[in-house]
Design a protein around this motif. Structure first.
Motif, short mmCIF file in Angstrom:
data_model
loop_
_atom_site.label_atom_id
_atom_site.label_comp_id
_atom_site.label_asym_id
_atom_site.label_seq_id
_atom_site.Cartn_x
_atom_site.Cartn_y
_atom_site.Cartn_z
N LEU A 2 31.34 -54.29 13.13
CA LEU A 2 30.85 -53.10 13.82
C LEU A 2 29.33 -53.10 13.86
CD1 LEU A 2 33.28 -50.46 12.30
CD2 LEU A 2 33.34 -51.48 14.58
N PHE A 3 28.70 -53.45 12.73
CA PHE A 3 27.25 -53.47 12.70
C PHE A 3 26.69 -54.66 13.47
CE2 PHE A 3 26.47 -49.91 10.18
CZ PHE A 3 27.47 -49.80 9.24
N ALA A 4 27.52 -55.70 13.54
CA ALA A 4 27.02 -56.92 14.18
C ALA A 4 26.82 -56.74 15.68
CB ALA A 4 27.97 -58.08 13.92
N THR A 5 27.49 -55.74 16.26
CA THR A 5 27.32 -55.57 17.70
C THR A 5 25.88 -55.22 18.03
OG1 THR A 5 28.27 -53.40 17.31
CG2 THR A 5 29.62 -54.93 18.54
N PHE A 6 25.12 -54.70 17.02
CA PHE A 6 23.76 -54.26 17.33
C PHE A 6 22.77 -55.41 17.36
CE2 PHE A 6 25.18 -50.15 17.59
CZ PHE A 6 25.86 -49.73 16.47
N ARG A 7 23.02 -56.44 16.54
CA ARG A 7 22.05 -57.53 16.57
C ARG A 7 22.71 -58.88 16.26
NH1 ARG A 7 17.82 -57.51 12.60
NH2 ARG A 7 17.11 -55.40 13.08
N ASP A 62 35.32 -65.13 18.32
CA ASP A 62 34.58 -64.90 17.09
C ASP A 62 35.17 -63.76 16.29
OD1 ASP A 62 31.28 -65.71 18.43
OD2 ASP A 62 32.92 -66.94 17.67
N ARG A 63 35.43 -62.65 16.99
CA ARG A 63 35.92 -61.48 16.28
C ARG A 63 37.31 -61.67 15.72
NH1 ARG A 63 34.14 -56.06 16.75
NH2 ARG A 63 31.95 -56.11 17.35
N SER A 64 38.19 -62.21 16.56
CA SER A 64 39.57 -62.34 16.09
C SER A 64 39.64 -63.34 14.94
CB SER A 64 40.52 -62.73 17.22
OG SER A 64 40.02 -63.86 17.90
N LEU A 65 38.86 -64.42 15.01
CA LEU A 65 38.82 -65.38 13.89
C LEU A 65 38.32 -64.69 12.64
CD1 LEU A 65 39.13 -68.29 12.89
CD2 LEU A 65 36.75 -68.66 13.49
N TYR A 66 37.29 -63.86 12.83
CA TYR A 66 36.73 -63.11 11.69
C TYR A 66 37.81 -62.31 10.98
CZ TYR A 66 33.69 -60.01 9.04
OH TYR A 66 33.07 -59.33 8.03
N TYR A 67 38.57 -61.56 11.77
CA TYR A 67 39.58 -60.71 11.15
C TYR A 67 40.73 -61.51 10.54
CZ TYR A 67 37.27 -56.45 12.41
OH TYR A 67 36.35 -55.44 12.50
N ILE A 68 41.05 -62.65 11.17
CA ILE A 68 42.06 -63.52 10.56
C ILE A 68 41.60 -63.97 9.18
CG2 ILE A 68 43.21 -65.76 10.69
CD1 ILE A 68 43.26 -65.44 13.69
N CYS A 69 40.34 -64.38 9.11
CA CYS A 69 39.80 -64.83 7.83
C CYS A 69 39.78 -63.70 6.82
CB CYS A 69 38.39 -65.40 8.00
SG CYS A 69 38.38 -66.95 8.93
N LEU A 91 28.36 -66.38 10.23
CA LEU A 91 27.89 -66.51 8.85
C LEU A 91 28.88 -65.87 7.87
CD1 LEU A 91 25.70 -67.32 6.82
CD2 LEU A 91 24.55 -65.16 7.30
N VAL A 92 29.28 -64.64 8.16
CA VAL A 92 30.16 -63.95 7.23
C VAL A 92 31.57 -64.56 7.26
CG1 VAL A 92 31.03 -61.71 6.47
CG2 VAL A 92 28.80 -61.86 7.53
N THR A 93 31.97 -65.09 8.40
CA THR A 93 33.25 -65.80 8.45
C THR A 93 33.22 -66.96 7.47
OG1 THR A 93 33.54 -65.27 10.79
CG2 THR A 93 34.86 -67.06 9.93
N ARG A 94 32.10 -67.68 7.50
CA ARG A 94 31.93 -68.82 6.60
C ARG A 94 31.99 -68.36 5.15
NH1 ARG A 94 29.80 -73.99 7.04
NH2 ARG A 94 28.52 -74.59 5.27
N VAL A 95 31.34 -67.23 4.87
CA VAL A 95 31.36 -66.68 3.51
C VAL A 95 32.79 -66.42 3.08
CG1 VAL A 95 30.86 -64.62 2.16
CG2 VAL A 95 29.06 -65.67 3.51
N GLU A 127 25.14 -60.81 17.24
CA GLU A 127 26.54 -60.73 16.85
C GLU A 127 27.15 -62.06 16.44
OE1 GLU A 127 29.22 -59.28 19.87
OE2 GLU A 127 30.71 -58.86 18.33
N ALA A 128 27.02 -63.05 17.30
CA ALA A 128 27.70 -64.32 17.03
C ALA A 128 27.22 -64.93 15.73
CB ALA A 128 27.46 -65.28 18.19
#
Lengths: 250, 307, 328
Positions: free
Chosen positions: C34-39, C171-178, C47-51, C41-42
């Motif tokens: 949600l916060f990533a949409t502001f700056r 990006d987003r869907s992968l993020y949530y899967i992770c 980065l956080v997906t990797r984390v 994003e990708a």
């Protein structure tokens, strides 16, 4: 005639050139408390280690409950009801007192390959654990991390763990080592209350405890059984008196 | 497969083995006596090489560079011991792993900053720079023979020190039971320092000697570190004798394996798969060896603490 | 006998009063997009997906190190195996996660089983070394796979799909899967640790002799834990392959295994939360420092040394100590 619960036949063990267990034969009858005494270095702990499975003998047989267990691993023997306490306290220091004992209860209550369901919440395990703790006088200390107990309390915990295993035979390796007078008395009382429930092999130096508890005594000197019989017989045996008891009984 | 190739590669294997021994000796002692996992031992090897390059640039003479570099490596090692390692002797192995890993990162980057990332070279002394005819048809670089010779010489000196001097006896005792040695009143801190310093110098010496043959670059210590650990594990921790035997064994197995594995595979497979499978198995050979040894002897071949 | 008790593990009870920390962690992870949409994003999402991906591997490793005193220096091999499963199958036209995920898990679990059988016969530093050895074997095998890129690695041109749906591709869907996978892994590890199995396993860390004389075959319990940890590592690798569209032998290097160890130690071993915190701290600091200078390791290295010397028990241990100091 009743069948011996434990029978050790011609057990021998060498460490290099040293004969630590020298052709030892002894048995333990149902319900009896059989004490093994002898000077330091006589090989008492080595004998216990061979019975419980930590050490493999060089020769001889160990028959437990009619079954030859000489080649069986430690955990297998424990599963068959062979419990022991250690001379140097061996508990799980970061586990609570209750959990130490609950683990032993767990070993007798079905499979431990259960991956879900909090073990700590299993009341049946906890109940049985508490019962064992009460028997040894540690009922009030169940939430304390075991590492924080006093030395005597740890010895009592060792006993509780062994009890929780519902043993068919209990091996006690100097349970009173290093305990003060009060704690020794407590342990003697606890052991006396357990007499008859299951047979025990008690290795001890404390002669008062030995003569208060033992049904039979075997004297181990330099790895050999010097004498074996009732406390009265052993006390009167001149060989034993000169070799070992002479100083102890003063 | 020809006999001359076999002989040359055997000598190369001995040379690698001797090099590994120099590094492993310090490592096994530090581990055995001080119970300290020193991952930074590899960068001490690298540092020796870099210091030699630097001093050579100043003096133009290999021998001077060698002596100065050894001295500097020793000083640096003692500094490291004083500043970092000393605080970690009583700690868990994991804390030691993380600290020494951090030192690896620091030094690998550090040499990159000071000397750049490009490989450097160190010329060997003129008199040793040629090749010698060992047998008809076999030409072998003199310098490699020098490495083998000096390595064996160091091994002999180490053996004499460890078995015939008082300090050596203390080191051996410390490797078997450090607590007992300390309880007997020996200044264990000083013993540690001596052991550590010596180990550092051995690693640095190895780096200096190999520099003329390999290129001196950041990260050169990393692979050799892993090999050295394999050596001490196979040899048995705390045992110099074990390190010596294991080092030679590994040096030979690795070198000969890499040279001849494809040919060996050709005995069982067609040429094409042999060429793929061969190098892979060759790389893995020493790890397979370690796995087998540990399966049979879970504490290595000659563990100092007994079996 | 018993391995030296890991005295560096943080006092668990004081910091994990309730589950405040993990709830906070997962809440933050959930809100990041949600916060990533502001700056940028990708960038933030990747980065956080990797984390999160590394956090899964770190959790598995903490299960081994923190709760079992089994210090594995070859954990990266499982990640690599999972990533290669994705890559190799994808290169043959098989992208469905319903196939590649079980393969990734299966291969990792099998590797863990076979290597664990050998490794668990050893203790202490020998265990560390033999896990390293097997990790290296995996590394060199991957390097020799010429048809799959060898040393250069393999580009994964098409990401996994789920029954045809390209949910791994955005990006987003992968993020949530992770995130879901991380949550699942976390809950699994938490359950394991508190279960009957976990009790025996943890007991074996404290005093393996005691546990065996109670009647448990320690080796078997450790092997099961090792296989589970391996499978989780494979899951992490599966996700990593999808996230980076790439796999190479470097994913299995001993340096990678070392980094995983650092992550767990950094956060605080034996806490599970520490594994997530450590992975996050390690990767975020690495990212931040490398933005400042290309020679960031020269700063990061000493930082690790400082953590080792002054903060045993990692960040969580440090936090616990600070709280105690503040409370007086």
């Amino acid at each position: 005639m009743a069948e011996a619960v434990l029978r050790i036949e011609n057990l021998s063990k060498n460490f290099g050139g040293l004969r630590v267990t020298d052709d030892v034969t002894l048995d333990v009858m149902p319900g009896e408390l059989h004490a093994v005494i002898g000077p330091n270095g006589a090989g008492k702990t080595t004998l216990i280690n061979q019975i419980s499975g930590l050490l493999a003998p060089d020769a001889g047989r160990i028959v437990f409950g009619g079954e030859d267990v000489t080649g069986l691993a430690v955990d297998r023997r424990a599963q068959r009801g062979l419990a022991r306490s250690f001379q140097i306290t061996s508990i799980l220091p970061r586990f609570s007192v209750l959990e130490n004992v609950a683990l032993a209860v767990q070993a007798r209550s079905g499979s431990s390959f259960r991956f879900f369901g909090a073990a700590a919440a299993e009341e049946s395990l906890n109940e049985a654990a508490r019962a064992a703790l009460t028997q040894v006088g540690l009922g009030e200390r169940e939430t304390v991390p075991a590492g924080e107990l006093s030395h005597g309390e740890k010895r009592a915990l060792e006993l509780a763990i062994a009890l929780a295993m519902e043993p068919k035979l209990l091996l006690l390796d100097e349970p009173m080592a290093g305990t003060g007078r009060d704690e020794t008395e407590r342990l003697v009382t606890a052991l006396r209350s357990l007499k008859g429930r299951f047979p025990m092999v008690l290795v001890e130096h404390d002669m008062h405890a030995v003569f208060a508890l033992a049904d039979r005594i075997s004297v181990l000197i330099y790895g050999k059984i010097l004498a074996s019989g009732t406390p009265a017989q052993v006390r009167a045996d001149p060989q034993v008196v000169t070799a070992y008891l002479g100083d102890e009984m003063e | 497969m020809s006999t001359s190739l076999l002989i040359v590669q055997t000598l190369n294997g001995l040379q690698l083995g001797v090099l590994l021994f120099l590094i492993a000796a310090g490592l096994t002692l530090v581990f055995g006596v001080m119970d300290f996992i020193n991952l930074a031992h590899g960068v001490q090897y690298m540092l020796g090489a870099y210091l030699a390059v630097m001093f050579y640039a100043f003096t133009g003479n290999f021998l001077f560079a060698l002596i100065l570099a050894l001295g500097a490596a020793l000083l640096f090692g003692l500094l490291l011991e004083f500043a970092v390692f000393r605080h970690l002797y009583d700690r868990d192995h994991l804390d030691q792993v993380i600290a020494t890993f951090g030192i690896i990162l620091f030094l690998n980057q550090g040499v990159k900053i000071l000397w750049g990332a490009s490989p450097l070279s160190l010329p060997m002394p003129e008199i040793f720079s040629g090749s010698v005819v060992l047998m008809p048809g076999i030409l072998y670089p003199v310098w490699r023979l020098v490495i083998i010779g000096s390595g064996l010489g160091v091994a002999l000196v180490l053996y004499l020190l460890v078995s015939h001097t008082r300090v050596g006896m203390l080191v051996r005792a410390g490797a078997t039971n450090a607590a007992m040695v300390s309880a007997l009143g020996v200044d264990i801190r000083r013993l540690f320092m001596i052991v550590f310093g010596f180990g550092t110098m051995l690693a640095g010496f190895a780096g200096i000697m190999i520099a003329p043959i390999l290129s001196v670059e950041p990260g050169m210590g990393d692979t050799i570190l892993i090999l050295a650990f394999v050596v001490i594990v196979i040899g048995g921790i705390g045992s110099i004798r074990g390190a010596f035997i294991a080092a030679l064994l590994i040096g030979l197995v690795d070198t000969l394996g890499r040279s001849f594995m494809v040919d060996i595979m050709r005995l069982f497979l067609a040429p094409s798969p042999a060429r793929t499978v061969g190098p892979a198995i060759a790389s893995m050979l020493i790890y397979l060896l370690m796995a087998v040894v540990l399966y049979v002897r879970p504490a290595g071949l000659f563990p100092a603490k007994g079996r | 006998m018993a391995d030296a008790a890991l005295s560096t593990s943080a006092p668990r009870r004081s910091l994990l009063a309730g589950n405040a920390l993990p709830v906070a962690i997962f809440l933050i992870f959930a809100l990041v997009p949600l916060f990533a949409t502001f700056r940028a994003e990708a960038y933030v999402l990747s980065l956080v997906t990797r984390v999160m991906i590394f956090a899964i591997a770190a959790l598995a490793l903490d299960l081994l190190i923190g709760y079992g005193a089994l210090v594995s220096f070859g954990h990266a091999a499982f990640m690599g195996l999972g990533a290669y499963a994705v890559g190799i199958l994808s290169s043959h036209g098989i992208q469905d996660a319903l196939i590649s995920l079980p393969v990734a898990l299966g291969v990792s679990a099998l590797f863990a089983l076979l290597t664990g059988i050998v490794c668990l016969r050893t203790k202490g530093v020998y265990f560390i070394m033999i896990t390293l050895a097997f990790g290296q074997m995996a590394y060199f095998t991957a390097s020799s796979l010429a048809p799959y890129g060898g040393d250069d690695g393999l580009t994964i041109r098409v990401r996994s799909t789920l029954a045809g749906f390209p949910i791994f591709s955005g990006d987003r869907s992968l993020y949530y899967i992770c995130l879901i996978c991380l949550l699942g892994a976390y809950l699994l590890c938490r359950a394991l640790v508190g279960s009957r199995f976990g009790r025996v396993y943890r007991g074996a860390r404290e005093n393996p002799l005691r546990v065996s004389t109670i009647g448990f075959e320690v080796y078997r319990y450790q092997l099961v834990a090792y296989v589970i940890a391996g499978a989780l590592g494979g899951l992490s690798g599966f996700l990593l392959g999808n996230a980076t569209d790439f796999v190479s032998p470097a994913y299995m290097s001993w340096q990678r295994s070392g980094e995983l160890l650092i992550m767990v130690i950094f956060g605080g071993i034996g806490t599970l939360n520490g594994a997530i915190v450590g992975a996050a701290a390690f990767l975020l600091v690495e990212e931040w420092l490398s933005g400042i200078t290309e020679h960031w390791k020269v700063i990061f290295g000493p930082l690790l040394v400082l953590v080792a010397v002054f903060a045993p028990g990692g960040l969580l241990g440090l936090a616990a100590r600070l709280r105690r100091m503040i409370r007086g």
